[in-house]
Design a protein around this motif. Sequence first.
Motif, PDB file in Angstrom:
ATOM      1  N   THR A  70       0.830  -1.202   0.000  1.00  0.00           N
ATOM      2  CA  THR A  70       0.000   0.000   0.000  1.00  0.00           C
ATOM      3  C   THR A  70       0.866   1.254   0.000  1.00  0.00           C
ATOM      4  OG1 THR A  70      -1.765  -1.172   1.153  1.00  0.00           O
ATOM      5  CG2 THR A  70      -1.808   1.221   1.267  1.00  0.00           C
ATOM      6  N   VAL A  71       1.889   1.267   0.841  1.00  0.00           N
ATOM      7  CA  VAL A  71       2.796   2.415   0.885  1.00  0.00           C
ATOM      8  C   VAL A  71       3.585   2.526  -0.420  1.00  0.00           C
ATOM      9  CG1 VAL A  71       4.731   3.488   2.102  1.00  0.00           C
ATOM     10  CG2 VAL A  71       2.912   2.372   3.398  1.00  0.00           C
ATOM     11  N   LEU A  72       4.015   1.390  -0.961  1.00  0.00           N
ATOM     12  CA  LEU A  72       4.731   1.402  -2.240  1.00  0.00           C
ATOM     13  C   LEU A  72       3.873   1.986  -3.357  1.00  0.00           C
ATOM     14  CD1 LEU A  72       6.575  -2.019  -2.138  1.00  0.00           C
ATOM     15  CD2 LEU A  72       7.640   0.213  -2.380  1.00  0.00           C
ATOM     16  N   THR A  73       2.581   1.702  -3.343  1.00  0.00           N
ATOM     17  CA  THR A  73       1.683   2.264  -4.351  1.00  0.00           C
ATOM     18  C   THR A  73       1.694   3.779  -4.275  1.00  0.00           C
ATOM     19  OG1 THR A  73       0.279   0.301  -4.327  1.00  0.00           O
ATOM     20  CG2 THR A  73      -0.697   2.325  -5.183  1.00  0.00           C
ATOM     21  N   LEU A  74       1.562   4.323  -3.086  1.00  0.00           N
ATOM     22  CA  LEU A  74       1.599   5.777  -2.919  1.00  0.00           C
ATOM     23  C   LEU A  74       2.971   6.335  -3.288  1.00  0.00           C
ATOM     24  CD1 LEU A  74       0.209   8.387  -2.085  1.00  0.00           C
ATOM     25  CD2 LEU A  74       0.924   7.911   0.274  1.00  0.00           C
ATOM     26  N   ALA A  75       4.027   5.667  -2.848  1.00  0.00           N
ATOM     27  CA  ALA A  75       5.391   6.136  -3.141  1.00  0.00           C
ATOM     28  C   ALA A  75       5.653   6.152  -4.645  1.00  0.00           C
ATOM     29  CB  ALA A  75       6.414   5.258  -2.437  1.00  0.00           C
ATOM     30  N   ALA A  76       5.108   5.180  -5.347  1.00  0.00           N
ATOM     31  CA  ALA A  76       5.307   5.132  -6.796  1.00  0.00           C
ATOM     32  C   ALA A  76       4.628   6.301  -7.491  1.00  0.00           C
ATOM     33  CB  ALA A  76       4.772   3.809  -7.348  1.00  0.00           C
ATOM     34  N   ILE A  77       3.568   6.804  -6.898  1.00  0.00           N
ATOM     35  CA  ILE A  77       2.814   7.898  -7.493  1.00  0.00           C
ATOM     36  C   ILE A  77       3.398   9.254  -7.106  1.00  0.00           C
ATOM     37  CG2 ILE A  77       0.546   9.024  -7.522  1.00  0.00           C
ATOM     38  CD1 ILE A  77      -0.604   6.125  -7.069  1.00  0.00           C
ATOM     39  N   VAL A  78       3.688   9.436  -5.810  1.00  0.00           N
ATOM     40  CA  VAL A  78       4.136  10.755  -5.329  1.00  0.00           C
ATOM     41  C   VAL A  78       5.630  10.821  -5.034  1.00  0.00           C
ATOM     42  CG1 VAL A  78       1.870  11.245  -4.355  1.00  0.00           C
ATOM     43  CG2 VAL A  78       3.636  10.291  -2.879  1.00  0.00           C
ATOM     44  N   GLY A  79       6.312   9.694  -5.056  1.00  0.00           N
ATOM     45  CA  GLY A  79       7.729   9.655  -4.719  1.00  0.00           C
ATOM     46  C   GLY A  79       7.935   9.128  -3.312  1.00  0.00           C
ATOM     47  N   GLY A  80       9.043   8.477  -3.137  1.00  0.00           N
ATOM     48  CA  GLY A  80       9.350   7.915  -1.827  1.00  0.00           C
ATOM     49  C   GLY A  80      10.600   7.071  -1.906  1.00  0.00           C
ATOM     50  N   GLY A  81      10.759   6.226  -0.911  1.00  0.00           N
ATOM     51  CA  GLY A  81      11.956   5.410  -0.871  1.00  0.00           C
ATOM     52  C   GLY A  81      11.756   4.140  -0.081  1.00  0.00           C
ATOM     53  N   ALA A  82      12.721   3.266  -0.209  1.00  0.00           N
ATOM     54  CA  ALA A  82      12.741   2.004   0.531  1.00  0.00           C
ATOM     55  C   ALA A  82      14.161   1.770   1.023  1.00  0.00           C
ATOM     56  CB  ALA A  82      12.296   0.848  -0.355  1.00  0.00           C
ATOM     57  N   VAL A  83      14.243   1.207   2.205  1.00  0.00           N
ATOM     58  CA  VAL A  83      15.529   0.912   2.832  1.00  0.00           C
ATOM     59  C   VAL A  83      15.456  -0.481   3.425  1.00  0.00           C
ATOM     60  CG1 VAL A  83      17.064   1.534   4.740  1.00  0.00           C
ATOM     61  CG2 VAL A  83      15.991   3.326   3.386  1.00  0.00           C
ATOM     62  N   ILE A  84      16.539  -1.235   3.287  1.00  0.00           N
ATOM     63  CA  ILE A  84      16.646  -2.519   3.979  1.00  0.00           C
ATOM     64  C   ILE A  84      17.851  -2.467   4.897  1.00  0.00           C
ATOM     65  CG2 ILE A  84      17.086  -4.998   3.782  1.00  0.00           C
ATOM     66  CD1 ILE A  84      15.498  -5.024   1.242  1.00  0.00           C
ATOM     67  N   ARG A  85      17.588  -2.794   6.153  1.00  0.00           N
ATOM     68  CA  ARG A  85      18.659  -2.934   7.148  1.00  0.00           C
ATOM     69  C   ARG A  85      18.830  -4.418   7.412  1.00  0.00           C
ATOM     70  NH1 ARG A  85      20.625   0.294  11.920  1.00  0.00           N
ATOM     71  NH2 ARG A  85      19.391   1.958  10.983  1.00  0.00           N
ATOM     72  N   THR A  86      20.061  -4.891   7.251  1.00  0.00           N
ATOM     73  CA  THR A  86      20.403  -6.281   7.509  1.00  0.00           C
ATOM     74  C   THR A  86      21.185  -6.337   8.809  1.00  0.00           C
ATOM     75  OG1 THR A  86      20.491  -6.738   5.143  1.00  0.00           O
ATOM     76  CG2 THR A  86      21.614  -8.306   6.603  1.00  0.00           C
ATOM     77  N   HIS A  87      20.709  -7.163   9.738  1.00  0.00           N
ATOM     78  CA  HIS A  87      21.332  -7.287  11.061  1.00  0.00           C
ATOM     79  C   HIS A  87      22.257  -8.495  11.100  1.00  0.00           C
ATOM     80  CE1 HIS A  87      18.509  -4.303  12.610  1.00  0.00           C
ATOM     81  NE2 HIS A  87      17.588  -4.929  11.893  1.00  0.00           N
ATOM     82  N   PHE A  88      23.399  -8.321  11.772  1.00  0.00           N
ATOM     83  CA  PHE A  88      24.374  -9.394  11.906  1.00  0.00           C
ATOM     84  C   PHE A  88      24.525  -9.783  13.372  1.00  0.00           C
ATOM     85  CE2 PHE A  88      25.645  -6.980   8.097  1.00  0.00           C
ATOM     86  CZ  PHE A  88      25.479  -7.981   7.158  1.00  0.00           C
ATOM     87  N   ALA A  89      25.019 -10.992  13.608  1.00  0.00           N
ATOM     88  CA  ALA A  89      25.166 -11.529  14.965  1.00  0.00           C
ATOM     89  C   ALA A  89      26.070 -10.673  15.844  1.00  0.00           C
ATOM     90  CB  ALA A  89      25.681 -12.963  14.917  1.00  0.00           C
ATOM     91  N   ASP A  90      27.027  -9.951  15.249  1.00  0.00           N
ATOM     92  CA  ASP A  90      27.953  -9.142  16.051  1.00  0.00           C
ATOM     93  C   ASP A  90      27.389  -7.752  16.382  1.00  0.00           C
ATOM     94  OD1 ASP A  90      28.112  -7.819  13.633  1.00  0.00           O
ATOM     95  OD2 ASP A  90      30.277  -8.037  13.408  1.00  0.00           O
ATOM     96  N   GLN A  91      26.090  -7.583  16.227  1.00  0.00           N
ATOM     97  CA  GLN A  91      25.375  -6.331  16.540  1.00  0.00           C
ATOM     98  C   GLN A  91      25.628  -5.213  15.533  1.00  0.00           C
ATOM     99  OE1 GLN A  91      23.056  -6.469  19.041  1.00  0.00           O
ATOM    100  NE2 GLN A  91      23.702  -8.588  19.070  1.00  0.00           N
ATOM    101  N   THR A  92      26.241  -5.509  14.400  1.00  0.00           N
ATOM    102  CA  THR A  92      26.413  -4.512  13.357  1.00  0.00           C
ATOM    103  C   THR A  92      25.304  -4.703  12.325  1.00  0.00           C
ATOM    104  OG1 THR A  92      27.886  -5.906  12.036  1.00  0.00           O
ATOM    105  CG2 THR A  92      28.921  -4.450  13.679  1.00  0.00           C
ATOM    106  N   SER A  93      25.207  -3.759  11.421  1.00  0.00           N
ATOM    107  CA  SER A  93      24.207  -3.887  10.370  1.00  0.00           C
ATOM    108  C   SER A  93      24.642  -3.148   9.114  1.00  0.00           C
ATOM    109  CB  SER A  93      22.842  -3.380  10.846  1.00  0.00           C
ATOM    110  OG  SER A  93      22.904  -2.043  11.254  1.00  0.00           O
ATOM    111  N   GLU A  94      24.022  -3.517   8.014  1.00  0.00           N
ATOM    112  CA  GLU A  94      24.209  -2.829   6.745  1.00  0.00           C
ATOM    113  C   GLU A  94      22.884  -2.201   6.352  1.00  0.00           C
ATOM    114  OE1 GLU A  94      27.545  -5.566   4.462  1.00  0.00           O
ATOM    115  OE2 GLU A  94      25.441  -5.737   3.857  1.00  0.00           O
ATOM    116  N   VAL A  95      22.969  -1.021   5.740  1.00  0.00           N
ATOM    117  CA  VAL A  95      21.775  -0.322   5.279  1.00  0.00           C
ATOM    118  C   VAL A  95      21.962   0.003   3.805  1.00  0.00           C
ATOM    119  CG1 VAL A  95      20.367   1.749   5.529  1.00  0.00           C
ATOM    120  CG2 VAL A  95      21.307   0.648   7.567  1.00  0.00           C
ATOM    121  N   ARG A  96      20.943  -0.311   3.031  1.00  0.00           N
ATOM    122  CA  ARG A  96      20.950   0.013   1.598  1.00  0.00           C
ATOM    123  C   ARG A  96      19.587   0.600   1.257  1.00  0.00           C
ATOM    124  NH1 ARG A  96      21.496  -4.926   2.853  1.00  0.00           N
ATOM    125  NH2 ARG A  96      23.572  -5.254   2.044  1.00  0.00           N
TER     126      ARG A  96
END
Length: 143
Positions: A70-96
């Motif tokens: 639902t949010v993606l539908t609105l974002a596709a029309i008016v603009g927006g973004g998506a982010v994925i945070r990947t969590h690791f066992a050592d308490q660090t993470s990557e964000v893209r």
Amino acid sequence: MTITSQDRTPYEVERSAALVMGFVNVVGDGCHHLAVAASANGGTLSATVPFHNDGETSDLDPDDALEAMTVLTLAAIVGGGAVIRTHFADQTSEVRGWKLVEFYAKPCSASETFSAYCTDPATGELIPPEWGVEYVAAPRLTV
């Protein structure tokens, strides 16, 4: 603005579902959080979807996926973004991250993602990055 499933065309439903699955499939195995956001009329609508990929399966919750669509539908029309945070066992993470335009996800570079996360939207001032977070280039989705 509220978007319901009755307001979406079959194309919009198909494309938003493909984007959600594209995000899930592109990050590989691990513990992830997908956050999608759309900005309109001075406000922001967002959805967060936690999921874990393990080999060929994912524990993506269907209700969370529908909310993200639902949010993606609105974002596709008016603009927006998506982010994925990947969590690791050592308490660090990557964000893209990706910019969402007309039902396509444009990958952001590591510096674009860093800037989006580390800039105060109200003042434009830099915010120190979170400890243990690495901002990485987003891969291209194949949807």
